[in-house]
Every structure is written in structure tokens, then in C-alpha cells.
Design an enzyme around this catalytic site. Structure first.
Site, PDB file in Angstrom:
ATOM      1  N   ALA A 119       0.808  -1.219   0.000  1.00 39.97           N
ATOM      2  CA  ALA A 119       0.000   0.000   0.000  1.00 39.97           C
ATOM      3  C   ALA A 119       0.840   1.268   0.000  1.00 39.97           C
ATOM      4  CB  ALA A 119      -0.935  -0.003   1.209  1.00 39.97           C
ATOM      5  N   ASN A 187       1.631  -2.417   7.965  1.00 39.58           N
ATOM      6  CA  ASN A 187       2.682  -3.210   7.346  1.00 39.58           C
ATOM      7  C   ASN A 187       3.541  -2.311   6.458  1.00 39.58           C
ATOM      8  OD1 ASN A 187       2.216  -5.971   8.252  1.00 39.58           O
ATOM      9  ND2 ASN A 187       0.272  -5.808   7.175  1.00 39.58           N
ATOM     10  N   HIS A 217      -0.925   7.623   3.203  1.00 47.71           N
ATOM     11  CA  HIS A 217       0.426   7.428   3.728  1.00 47.71           C
ATOM     12  C   HIS A 217       1.359   8.462   3.089  1.00 47.71           C
ATOM     13  CE1 HIS A 217      -0.963   3.619   5.309  1.00 47.71           C
ATOM     14  NE2 HIS A 217      -1.316   3.231   4.097  1.00 47.71           N
TER      15      HIS A 217
END
Length: 266
Positions: A119, A187, A217
């Protein structure tokens, strides 16, 4: 032809299995493992060539083992695969950080551990920068509160996000601490740490933000070779708000890279 086995048929494993079922050149899905065999068979019912549902140790008969299961059973998937000298593609990268002895096992057996970008974004740039001096690498994550509910860190510190009306920082620390406290959420922090300057020096800040509709993010790198900041806004999967749709696609791209005559990126 390289054979692939997948542990887990959830928000990542099932879309990946569907893609592999469409006859990707050089890759063949030969086995899957899941917690509920009956549900798994139903999920595979529309496949062109449904793979058998096997036990976790049997996954290691394949050349490549993709771990897309709960982090709690990481060892039951990773250890047999590495002992058998296979390629392990872990999604629960946070579970790898406290198990770095698995690198020695892979070295001894000729196995490989290949961590997909997942991701996140720009891990090739982070890896390149880390070949020289790096001052700092930070990750800032923003998720809707429902995507953070149940995280061990929140439970331990009695942090209740119910009815949260404004953005709130719920964690600040290093990547090792983040991976332990939010195993189903960050993760990305573990992958960033492995690509760059390690889990202790990599800093992480996590926001619960009721206004966001995507998992956001932002990576910031201060290095001798470059200074850069990168932001990705991932659309959550309908099945699991903790997981972005791009994660399964990233794993698929990773697998294609193992068999393609052309590989782009570091």
C-alpha cells in the site's frame, strides 16, 4: 512456469487468486489455504481452474508462497516455505521485523523473501537513498477510525475512537513499535523500515481522521543524495477498511516481475 500458492483468501488473497486464474504467462496458481474450507470453495467456484485447498505446510510445494493471512499464523506459513527453499512473498511484513532470524534460514536453504511495495509507494527511491547516508525517514498515516478499531496499541492504552469528531494522533514512535501495535494497519511501516534505515530509526505517526475516505500514507526522506516526500491515497477494500485495493495489485505486479523479461524499477 513458476507455481504459486496463496495463504489466505481475504481482501488481498482472493483478488490475487482471481487474477492468477486468468492465465498470466509464466505463473500458475496451484494451491490455496484458508481458515474456512467451505467458504473457500465457494469463493473459488467461478474459477476457470480452481486450485485445491490445502494445509499450510502443503503450500510449500509451490515455487512461490504468498502470505496473505492474519499475522498470528505468520510462522506457520513462512517457516515451512523458507525451509523448503521457496520464494516467500509476505504481506504481514510487520510480523517479519521481530523474526529476522528467518533471513538466516533463507540464506541457509537458498530461499528468498521478497517484500512487495504493497500500500506504499517509492520503495525503490528509498532503497537507492539508503545506499548512502540518510538523516531521517518518517511515515505519517491517516485512516478513518473504523480502519484502526481493534489495534492492540489502542486496546492496551484504552483509546476509544467511537464518535471521534476531529483528527487525532493516536500513535507516535518507531516502526518496530508501530508494527507491533497496529499489525493489521501499518505493514507499510515495516516495509519502509526494511527498505531504508531499519525499524528503530524509522519514525511513524498515525492519525485517526473521521474526515478521510482513503488510507493516506506520506513518506518523507532526508538523505545525502536526495530530499523527497511522497503521498499515496489508497481506496479501502469493501471487505476490509484496513486494506487498500492497491495492495493485491502490488503483489500481482511483484509476481509478474519475477517472470517478465522486462523489469522496471530498482
Amino acid at each position: 512456469m513458476r507455481t504459486v500458492a496463496i495463504a489466505g483468501l481475504g481482501a488481498i488473497g482472493l483478488p490475487l487468486a482471481r487474477a492468477l486464474d486468468q492465465r498470466i504467462e509464466g505463473l500458475k496458481l496451484v494451491a490455496v489455504a484458508c481458515r474456512d474450507a467451505a467458504k473457500g470453495r465457494a469463493s473459488l467456484s467461478g474459477f476457470i481452474d480452481p486450485p485445491p485447498i490445502v494445509s499450510l505446510p502443503e503450500l510449500s510445494d509451490a515455487d512461490i508462497v504468498v502470505e496473505a493471512a492474519p499475522a498470528a499464523i505468520f510462522d506457520k506459513i513462512a517457516t515451512p516455505a523458507l525451509e523448503a527453499g521457496r520464494v516467500l512473498v509476505p504481506i504481514s511484513v510487520g510480523a517479519l521485523l521481530p523474526r529476522m532470524h528467518l533471513l538466516k534460514l533463507a540464506q541457509a536453504t537458498g530461499a528468498r523473501i521478497i517484500v512487495p511495495t504493497g500500500a506504499l509507494l517509492g520503495l525503490d527511491a528509498v532503497r537507492a537513498a539508503a545506499e548512502g547516508p540518510v538523516d531521517s525517514i518518517t511515515l505519517e498515516t491517516r485512516k478513518h477510525p473504523r480502519g484502526l478499531v481493534g489495534a492492540p496499541y489502542l486496546v492496551k492504552h484504552d483509546i476509544d475512537l467511537t464518535g471521534l469528531a476531529r483528527p487525532e494522533v493516536v500513535f507516535e514512535g518507531n516502526a518496530m513499535e508501530a508494527a507491533a501495535g497496529f499489525p493489521a494497519n501499518v505493514n507499510v511501516a515495516a516495509a519502509l523500515a526494511l527498505a531504508g534505515i531499519g525499524p528503530v530509526r524509522t519514525r511513524v505517526r498515525i492519525w485517526a481522521d473521521p474526515a478521510v475516505t482513503r488510507n493516506i500514507h506520506t513518506v518523507t526522506v532526508e538523505a545525502d543524495a536526495a530530499r523527497f516526500s511522497m503521498t499515496i491515497e489508497n481506496v479501502p477494500t469493501p471487505e476490509n477498511p484496513r486494506t487498500g485495493k492497491i495492495t493485491a495489485l502490488s503483489v500481482l505486479a511483484c509476481l509478474r516481475g519475477m517472470v517478465s523479461p522486462l523489469k522496471v524499477g530498482t
